[in-house]
Design a protein around this motif. Structure first.
Motif, PDB file in Angstrom:
ATOM      1  N   GLY A 157       0.890  -1.274  -0.067  1.00 14.28           N
ATOM      2  CA  GLY A 157       0.017  -0.113   0.054  1.00 14.28           C
ATOM      3  C   GLY A 157       0.742   1.268  -0.003  1.00 14.28           C
ATOM      4  O   GLY A 157       0.342   2.243   0.368  1.00 14.28           O
ATOM      5  N   VAL A 158       2.124   1.233  -0.149  1.00  8.20           N
ATOM      6  CA  VAL A 158       2.881   2.299  -0.439  1.00  8.20           C
ATOM      7  C   VAL A 158       2.867   3.020  -1.571  1.00  8.20           C
ATOM      8  O   VAL A 158       2.620   2.383  -2.586  1.00  8.20           O
ATOM      9  CB  VAL A 158       4.612   1.865  -0.490  1.00  8.20           C
ATOM     10  N   GLU A 159       2.356   4.275  -1.540  1.00  8.92           N
ATOM     11  CA  GLU A 159       1.963   5.162  -2.788  1.00  8.92           C
ATOM     12  C   GLU A 159       2.902   6.355  -3.078  1.00  8.92           C
ATOM     13  O   GLU A 159       3.777   6.481  -2.166  1.00  8.92           O
ATOM     14  CB  GLU A 159       0.736   5.699  -2.680  1.00  8.92           C
ATOM     15  N   GLY A 160       2.968   6.656  -4.165  1.00  9.82           N
ATOM     16  CA  GLY A 160       3.730   8.117  -4.521  1.00  9.82           C
ATOM     17  C   GLY A 160       4.824   7.856  -5.217  1.00  9.82           C
ATOM     18  O   GLY A 160       5.835   8.566  -5.535  1.00  9.82           O
ATOM     19  N   PHE A 161       5.485   6.423  -5.618  1.00 12.03           N
ATOM     20  CA  PHE A 161       6.437   6.050  -6.089  1.00 12.03           C
ATOM     21  C   PHE A 161       6.232   5.343  -7.097  1.00 12.03           C
ATOM     22  O   PHE A 161       5.554   4.329  -7.204  1.00 12.03           O
ATOM     23  CB  PHE A 161       7.441   5.573  -5.235  1.00 12.03           C
ATOM     24  N   SER A 162       6.718   5.666  -8.421  1.00  6.83           N
ATOM     25  CA  SER A 162       6.493   4.900  -9.529  1.00  6.83           C
ATOM     26  C   SER A 162       7.425   3.837 -10.086  1.00  6.83           C
ATOM     27  O   SER A 162       7.205   3.044 -10.873  1.00  6.83           O
ATOM     28  CB  SER A 162       6.276   5.985 -10.906  1.00  6.83           C
ATOM     29  N   GLN A 163       8.621   4.135  -9.509  1.00  2.00           N
ATOM     30  CA  GLN A 163       9.935   3.273  -9.821  1.00  2.00           C
ATOM     31  C   GLN A 163      10.841   2.939  -8.863  1.00  2.00           C
ATOM     32  O   GLN A 163      11.158   4.132  -8.204  1.00  2.00           O
ATOM     33  CB  GLN A 163      10.303   3.624 -11.253  1.00  2.00           C
ATOM     34  N   VAL A 164      11.433   1.835  -8.606  1.00  2.00           N
ATOM     35  CA  VAL A 164      12.665   1.896  -7.969  1.00  2.00           C
ATOM     36  C   VAL A 164      13.857   1.050  -8.753  1.00  2.00           C
ATOM     37  O   VAL A 164      13.479   0.186  -9.327  1.00  2.00           O
ATOM     38  CB  VAL A 164      12.258   0.922  -6.766  1.00  2.00           C
ATOM     39  N   ARG A 165      14.981   1.796  -8.461  1.00  2.00           N
ATOM     40  CA  ARG A 165      16.025   1.370  -9.263  1.00  2.00           C
ATOM     41  C   ARG A 165      17.303   1.217  -7.888  1.00  2.00           C
ATOM     42  O   ARG A 165      17.294   1.870  -7.035  1.00  2.00           O
ATOM     43  CB  ARG A 165      16.627   2.243 -10.084  1.00  2.00           C
ATOM     44  N   ILE A 166      17.827   0.028  -7.921  1.00  2.00           N
ATOM     45  CA  ILE A 166      18.615  -0.098  -6.895  1.00  2.00           C
ATOM     46  C   ILE A 166      20.097  -0.138  -7.559  1.00  2.00           C
ATOM     47  O   ILE A 166      20.561  -0.910  -8.475  1.00  2.00           O
ATOM     48  CB  ILE A 166      18.306  -1.822  -6.065  1.00  2.00           C
ATOM     49  N   GLY A 167      21.118   0.223  -6.802  1.00  2.00           N
ATOM     50  CA  GLY A 167      22.519   0.329  -7.102  1.00  2.00           C
ATOM     51  C   GLY A 167      23.595   0.150  -5.965  1.00  2.00           C
ATOM     52  O   GLY A 167      23.156  -0.663  -5.019  1.00  2.00           O
ATOM     53  N   LYS A 168      24.590   0.622  -5.926  1.00  2.00           N
ATOM     54  CA  LYS A 168      25.629   0.247  -4.954  1.00  2.00           C
ATOM     55  C   LYS A 168      26.300   1.514  -4.522  1.00  2.00           C
ATOM     56  O   LYS A 168      26.374   2.529  -5.325  1.00  2.00           O
ATOM     57  CB  LYS A 168      26.558  -0.612  -5.595  1.00  2.00           C
ATOM     58  N   ARG A 169      26.575   1.361  -3.311  1.00  2.00           N
ATOM     59  CA  ARG A 169      27.392   2.583  -2.642  1.00  2.00           C
ATOM     60  C   ARG A 169      28.747   2.090  -2.084  1.00  2.00           C
ATOM     61  O   ARG A 169      28.491   0.946  -1.429  1.00  2.00           O
ATOM     62  CB  ARG A 169      26.667   3.326  -1.625  1.00  2.00           C
ATOM     63  N   PHE A 170      29.704   3.130  -2.420  1.00  2.00           N
ATOM     64  CA  PHE A 170      30.971   2.475  -1.911  1.00  2.00           C
ATOM     65  C   PHE A 170      31.665   3.541  -1.070  1.00  2.00           C
ATOM     66  O   PHE A 170      31.399   4.811  -1.603  1.00  2.00           O
ATOM     67  CB  PHE A 170      31.800   2.305  -2.988  1.00  2.00           C
ATOM     68  N   GLU A 171      32.148   3.498   0.001  1.00  2.00           N
ATOM     69  CA  GLU A 171      32.683   4.480   0.912  1.00  2.00           C
ATOM     70  C   GLU A 171      34.259   4.115   0.866  1.00  2.00           C
ATOM     71  O   GLU A 171      34.598   3.283   1.411  1.00  2.00           O
ATOM     72  CB  GLU A 171      32.047   4.521   2.349  1.00  2.00           C
ATOM     73  N   LEU A 172      34.994   5.233   0.274  1.00  2.00           N
ATOM     74  CA  LEU A 172      36.503   5.264   0.468  1.00  2.00           C
ATOM     75  C   LEU A 172      36.999   5.958   1.407  1.00  2.00           C
ATOM     76  O   LEU A 172      37.066   7.290   1.239  1.00  2.00           O
ATOM     77  CB  LEU A 172      37.034   5.313  -0.810  1.00  2.00           C
ATOM     78  N   THR A 173      37.638   5.408   2.550  1.00  2.00           N
ATOM     79  CA  THR A 173      38.296   6.225   3.525  1.00  2.00           C
ATOM     80  C   THR A 173      39.606   6.668   3.023  1.00  2.00           C
ATOM     81  O   THR A 173      40.561   5.878   2.746  1.00  2.00           O
ATOM     82  CB  THR A 173      38.623   5.581   4.881  1.00  2.00           C
ATOM     83  N   VAL A 174      39.744   8.020   3.226  1.00  2.00           N
ATOM     84  CA  VAL A 174      41.219   8.551   2.617  1.00  2.00           C
ATOM     85  C   VAL A 174      42.170   9.018   3.813  1.00  2.00           C
ATOM     86  O   VAL A 174      41.896   9.084   4.777  1.00  2.00           O
ATOM     87  CB  VAL A 174      40.797   9.974   1.977  1.00  2.00           C
ATOM     88  N   ASP A 175      43.356   8.367   3.534  1.00  2.00           N
ATOM     89  CA  ASP A 175      44.532   8.515   4.438  1.00  2.00           C
ATOM     90  C   ASP A 175      44.998   9.953   4.206  1.00  2.00           C
ATOM     91  O   ASP A 175      45.724  10.145   3.168  1.00  2.00           O
ATOM     92  CB  ASP A 175      45.620   7.524   4.384  1.00  2.00           C
TER      93      ASP A 175
END
Length: 87
Positions: free
Chosen positions: A30-48
């Motif tokens: 019953g979730v409304e207001g969203f017509s499409q979902v796309r799933i991706g990836k997130r990478f977090e690179l810690t900088v020295d």
């Protein structure tokens, strides 16, 4: 230590079966207001050390060459945590 965030998404012209499954679940729940979902990836690179232009360039190179599959994915964002960096 600063963090560089890399976001990778499936190419727009490709089917995203995970996103389609989530979209179907939204409908069933019953979730409304969203017509499409796309799933991706997130990478977090810690900088020295400090995030310099050279470090950002290396992060972009790694994102394109290692973190994504250029046949089916696009790197859609490379940013320093809290601040968007243009590609």
């Amino acid at each position: 230590m600063p963090t560089i965030v890399v976001d990778v998404m499936p190419k727009a012209e490709l089917l995203d079966p995970q996103g389609k499954a989530v979209s179907g679940a939204f409908t069933r729940l019953g979730v409304e207001g969203f017509s499409q979902v796309r799933i991706g990836k997130r990478f977090e690179l810690t900088v020295d050390g400090e995030v310099t232009d050279a470090v950002l360039a290396e992060a972009r190179r790694v994102a394109e060459d290692v973190l994504s599959n250029s046949v089916i994915e696009d790197v859609v964002g490379v940013s320093v945590a809290g601040a968007e960096v243009s590609q």
